[in-house]
Design a protein around this motif. Sequence first.
Motif, PDB file in Angstrom:
ATOM      1  N   HIS A  29       0.815  -1.215   0.000  1.00 48.09           N
ATOM      2  CA  HIS A  29       0.000   0.000   0.000  1.00 48.09           C
ATOM      3  C   HIS A  29       0.853   1.273   0.000  1.00 48.09           C
ATOM      4  O   HIS A  29       0.326   2.363  -0.251  1.00 48.09           O
ATOM      5  CB  HIS A  29      -0.951   0.014   1.194  1.00 48.09           C
ATOM      6  CG  HIS A  29      -2.010  -1.044   1.103  1.00 48.09           C
ATOM      7  ND1 HIS A  29      -3.004  -1.029   0.152  1.00 48.09           N
ATOM      8  CD2 HIS A  29      -2.215  -2.161   1.825  1.00 48.09           C
ATOM      9  CE1 HIS A  29      -3.771  -2.074   0.293  1.00 48.09           C
ATOM     10  NE2 HIS A  29      -3.320  -2.796   1.309  1.00 48.09           N
ATOM     11  N   MET A  30       2.150   1.142   0.291  1.00 49.32           N
ATOM     12  CA  MET A  30       3.053   2.294   0.272  1.00 49.32           C
ATOM     13  C   MET A  30       3.665   2.514  -1.108  1.00 49.32           C
ATOM     14  O   MET A  30       4.404   3.470  -1.314  1.00 49.32           O
ATOM     15  CB  MET A  30       4.180   2.091   1.288  1.00 49.32           C
ATOM     16  CG  MET A  30       3.721   2.020   2.701  1.00 49.32           C
ATOM     17  SD  MET A  30       5.163   1.803   3.746  1.00 49.32           S
ATOM     18  CE  MET A  30       4.396   1.481   5.303  1.00 49.32           C
ATOM     19  N   LEU A  31       3.355   1.617  -2.036  1.00 51.04           N
ATOM     20  CA  LEU A  31       3.890   1.692  -3.396  1.00 51.04           C
ATOM     21  C   LEU A  31       2.864   2.334  -4.321  1.00 51.04           C
ATOM     22  O   LEU A  31       1.679   2.386  -4.006  1.00 51.04           O
ATOM     23  CB  LEU A  31       4.209   0.281  -3.891  1.00 51.04           C
ATOM     24  CG  LEU A  31       5.305  -0.460  -3.153  1.00 51.04           C
ATOM     25  CD1 LEU A  31       5.339  -1.925  -3.581  1.00 51.04           C
ATOM     26  CD2 LEU A  31       6.652   0.194  -3.388  1.00 51.04           C
ATOM     27  N   PRO A  32       3.315   2.804  -5.493  1.00 58.67           N
ATOM     28  CA  PRO A  32       2.347   3.328  -6.454  1.00 58.67           C
ATOM     29  C   PRO A  32       1.439   2.212  -6.954  1.00 58.67           C
ATOM     30  O   PRO A  32       1.840   1.047  -6.971  1.00 58.67           O
ATOM     31  CB  PRO A  32       3.214   3.885  -7.580  1.00 58.67           C
ATOM     32  CG  PRO A  32       4.516   3.180  -7.455  1.00 58.67           C
ATOM     33  CD  PRO A  32       4.684   2.875  -5.994  1.00 58.67           C
ATOM     34  N   GLN A  33       0.247   2.581  -7.353  1.00 48.94           N
ATOM     35  CA  GLN A  33      -0.664   1.603  -7.918  1.00 48.94           C
ATOM     36  C   GLN A  33      -0.095   1.126  -9.249  1.00 48.94           C
ATOM     37  O   GLN A  33       0.567   1.888  -9.955  1.00 48.94           O
ATOM     38  CB  GLN A  33      -2.043   2.227  -8.130  1.00 48.94           C
ATOM     39  CG  GLN A  33      -2.673   2.721  -6.859  1.00 48.94           C
ATOM     40  CD  GLN A  33      -3.871   3.636  -7.120  1.00 48.94           C
ATOM     41  OE1 GLN A  33      -4.180   3.971  -8.246  1.00 48.94           O
ATOM     42  NE2 GLN A  33      -4.529   4.036  -6.049  1.00 48.94           N
ATOM     43  N   LYS A  34      -0.337  -0.136  -9.567  1.00 47.70           N
ATOM     44  CA  LYS A  34       0.139  -0.675 -10.850  1.00 47.70           C
ATOM     45  C   LYS A  34      -0.441   0.149 -11.990  1.00 47.70           C
ATOM     46  O   LYS A  34      -1.606   0.513 -11.975  1.00 47.70           O
ATOM     47  CB  LYS A  34      -0.292  -2.137 -10.998  1.00 47.70           C
ATOM     48  CG  LYS A  34       0.370  -3.063 -10.004  1.00 47.70           C
ATOM     49  CD  LYS A  34       1.492  -3.799 -10.636  1.00 47.70           C
ATOM     50  CE  LYS A  34       2.065  -4.767  -9.608  1.00 47.70           C
ATOM     51  NZ  LYS A  34       3.028  -5.638 -10.133  1.00 47.70           N
ATOM     52  N   GLY A  35       0.407   0.462 -12.955  1.00 50.38           N
ATOM     53  CA  GLY A  35      -0.027   1.218 -14.117  1.00 50.38           C
ATOM     54  C   GLY A  35       0.066   2.722 -13.967  1.00 50.38           C
ATOM     55  O   GLY A  35      -0.102   3.445 -14.945  1.00 50.38           O
ATOM     56  N   VAL A  36       0.356   3.221 -12.758  1.00 44.89           N
ATOM     57  CA  VAL A  36       0.480   4.663 -12.532  1.00 44.89           C
ATOM     58  C   VAL A  36       1.941   5.066 -12.764  1.00 44.89           C
ATOM     59  O   VAL A  36       2.853   4.439 -12.236  1.00 44.89           O
ATOM     60  CB  VAL A  36       0.046   5.053 -11.101  1.00 44.89           C
ATOM     61  CG1 VAL A  36       0.303   6.527 -10.845  1.00 44.89           C
ATOM     62  CG2 VAL A  36      -1.412   4.729 -10.891  1.00 44.89           C
ATOM     63  N   THR A  37       2.142   6.095 -13.561  1.00 48.80           N
ATOM     64  CA  THR A  37       3.494   6.565 -13.854  1.00 48.80           C
ATOM     65  C   THR A  37       3.975   7.488 -12.742  1.00 48.80           C
ATOM     66  O   THR A  37       3.262   8.398 -12.334  1.00 48.80           O
ATOM     67  CB  THR A  37       3.524   7.317 -15.202  1.00 48.80           C
ATOM     68  OG1 THR A  37       2.982   6.467 -16.207  1.00 48.80           O
ATOM     69  CG2 THR A  37       4.939   7.714 -15.579  1.00 48.80           C
ATOM     70  N   MET A  38       5.180   7.225 -12.271  1.00 49.77           N
ATOM     71  CA  MET A  38       5.783   8.028 -11.207  1.00 49.77           C
ATOM     72  C   MET A  38       6.676   9.104 -11.808  1.00 49.77           C
ATOM     73  O   MET A  38       7.242   8.932 -12.876  1.00 49.77           O
ATOM     74  CB  MET A  38       6.644   7.140 -10.305  1.00 49.77           C
ATOM     75  CG  MET A  38       5.888   6.114  -9.521  1.00 49.77           C
ATOM     76  SD  MET A  38       4.927   6.827  -8.211  1.00 49.77           S
ATOM     77  CE  MET A  38       6.200   7.402  -7.131  1.00 49.77           C
ATOM     78  N   LYS A  39       6.814  10.182 -11.059  1.00 49.43           N
ATOM     79  CA  LYS A  39       7.783  11.224 -11.389  1.00 49.43           C
ATOM     80  C   LYS A  39       8.685  11.375 -10.160  1.00 49.43           C
ATOM     81  O   LYS A  39       8.321  12.053  -9.203  1.00 49.43           O
ATOM     82  CB  LYS A  39       7.065  12.537 -11.719  1.00 49.43           C
ATOM     83  CG  LYS A  39       8.019  13.605 -12.193  1.00 49.43           C
ATOM     84  CD  LYS A  39       7.290  14.797 -12.732  1.00 49.43           C
ATOM     85  CE  LYS A  39       8.312  15.802 -13.239  1.00 49.43           C
ATOM     86  NZ  LYS A  39       7.678  16.965 -13.808  1.00 49.43           N
ATOM     87  N   PRO A  40       9.846  10.692 -10.171  1.00 44.97           N
ATOM     88  CA  PRO A  40      10.690  10.693  -8.967  1.00 44.97           C
ATOM     89  C   PRO A  40      11.292  12.053  -8.608  1.00 44.97           C
ATOM     90  O   PRO A  40      11.614  12.289  -7.455  1.00 44.97           O
ATOM     91  CB  PRO A  40      11.788   9.687  -9.284  1.00 44.97           C
ATOM     92  CG  PRO A  40      11.667   9.330 -10.704  1.00 44.97           C
ATOM     93  CD  PRO A  40      10.377   9.858 -11.226  1.00 44.97           C
ATOM     94  N   LYS A  41      11.424  12.926  -9.583  1.00 44.26           N
ATOM     95  CA  LYS A  41      11.961  14.257  -9.324  1.00 44.26           C
ATOM     96  C   LYS A  41      11.096  15.274 -10.046  1.00 44.26           C
ATOM     97  O   LYS A  41      10.661  15.018 -11.161  1.00 44.26           O
ATOM     98  CB  LYS A  41      13.406  14.366  -9.813  1.00 44.26           C
ATOM     99  CG  LYS A  41      14.374  13.569  -8.993  1.00 44.26           C
ATOM    100  CD  LYS A  41      15.776  13.794  -9.515  1.00 44.26           C
ATOM    101  CE  LYS A  41      16.769  12.952  -8.722  1.00 44.26           C
ATOM    102  NZ  LYS A  41      18.116  13.090  -9.220  1.00 44.26           N
ATOM    103  N   PRO A  42      10.865  16.427  -9.474  1.00 47.24           N
ATOM    104  CA  PRO A  42      11.233  16.853  -8.127  1.00 47.24           C
ATOM    105  C   PRO A  42      10.319  16.214  -7.079  1.00 47.24           C
ATOM    106  O   PRO A  42       9.202  15.794  -7.384  1.00 47.24           O
ATOM    107  CB  PRO A  42      11.014  18.365  -8.179  1.00 47.24           C
ATOM    108  CG  PRO A  42       9.896  18.538  -9.172  1.00 47.24           C
ATOM    109  CD  PRO A  42      10.095  17.457 -10.196  1.00 47.24           C
ATOM    110  N   ILE A  43      10.801  16.169  -5.862  1.00 45.97           N
ATOM    111  CA  ILE A  43       9.996  15.678  -4.742  1.00 45.97           C
ATOM    112  C   ILE A  43       8.910  16.721  -4.481  1.00 45.97           C
ATOM    113  O   ILE A  43       9.179  17.921  -4.445  1.00 45.97           O
ATOM    114  CB  ILE A  43      10.869  15.470  -3.483  1.00 45.97           C
ATOM    115  CG1 ILE A  43      11.958  14.423  -3.755  1.00 45.97           C
ATOM    116  CG2 ILE A  43      10.008  15.086  -2.280  1.00 45.97           C
ATOM    117  CD1 ILE A  43      11.435  13.047  -4.144  1.00 45.97           C
ATOM    118  N   ARG A  44       7.693  16.237  -4.286  1.00 48.04           N
ATOM    119  CA  ARG A  44       6.553  17.140  -4.097  1.00 48.04           C
ATOM    120  C   ARG A  44       5.984  17.011  -2.690  1.00 48.04           C
ATOM    121  O   ARG A  44       6.103  15.970  -2.056  1.00 48.04           O
ATOM    122  CB  ARG A  44       5.466  16.817  -5.110  1.00 48.04           C
ATOM    123  CG  ARG A  44       5.923  17.012  -6.537  1.00 48.04           C
ATOM    124  CD  ARG A  44       4.813  16.641  -7.471  1.00 48.04           C
ATOM    125  NE  ARG A  44       5.254  16.684  -8.850  1.00 48.04           N
ATOM    126  CZ  ARG A  44       4.751  15.920  -9.791  1.00 48.04           C
ATOM    127  NH1 ARG A  44       3.801  15.055  -9.524  1.00 48.04           N
ATOM    128  NH2 ARG A  44       5.190  16.025 -11.014  1.00 48.04           N
TER     129      ARG A  44
END
Length: 167
Positions: free
Chosen positions: A82-97
Amino acid sequence: MKASSETPRFFQVEPLEGESLSHFLGRFRRANYLTATQLGKLTGLGAVILRWEKFYFNPFPTQQELEALASVIGIDADILTHMLPQKGVTMKPKPIRLCAACYAENPCHRIEWQYKEKIKCDRHQLRLLTKCTNCETPFPIPADWAQGECYHCFLPFTTMAKRQKRY
């Protein structure tokens, strides 16, 4: 004196609601005086721990990796999921928001703030911050948020909500 073959015991750290894996791992490491490298060795995952703290989930963590981490930190692997992104959702590691208003209510970094499409806080209707509102220093990875403040000018994250713009 006889050497102990028992596994090391650690201080328990309870996950906060909605907390990102990066923020949780940082809190766990600080509570137990561990570096990312040491935690990687204990879990058998090596440098993967540091990659996860930086939101690099490619390849996505396997169930076996999460179970290896869970066995050392003492929480269920399903909670880590549950602390991970949902499958299929694209992450943007930078910048930290960061939504400073959310942080004031529950002092933790939320994984959804790093979703590529996320630019505002749905709860407060505020634009997510990417740098300190005082000195404009970009936020470090949440694993390094020891005090909940800018590491350059020491402005608390909660104070930044006053300067957060409406979306």
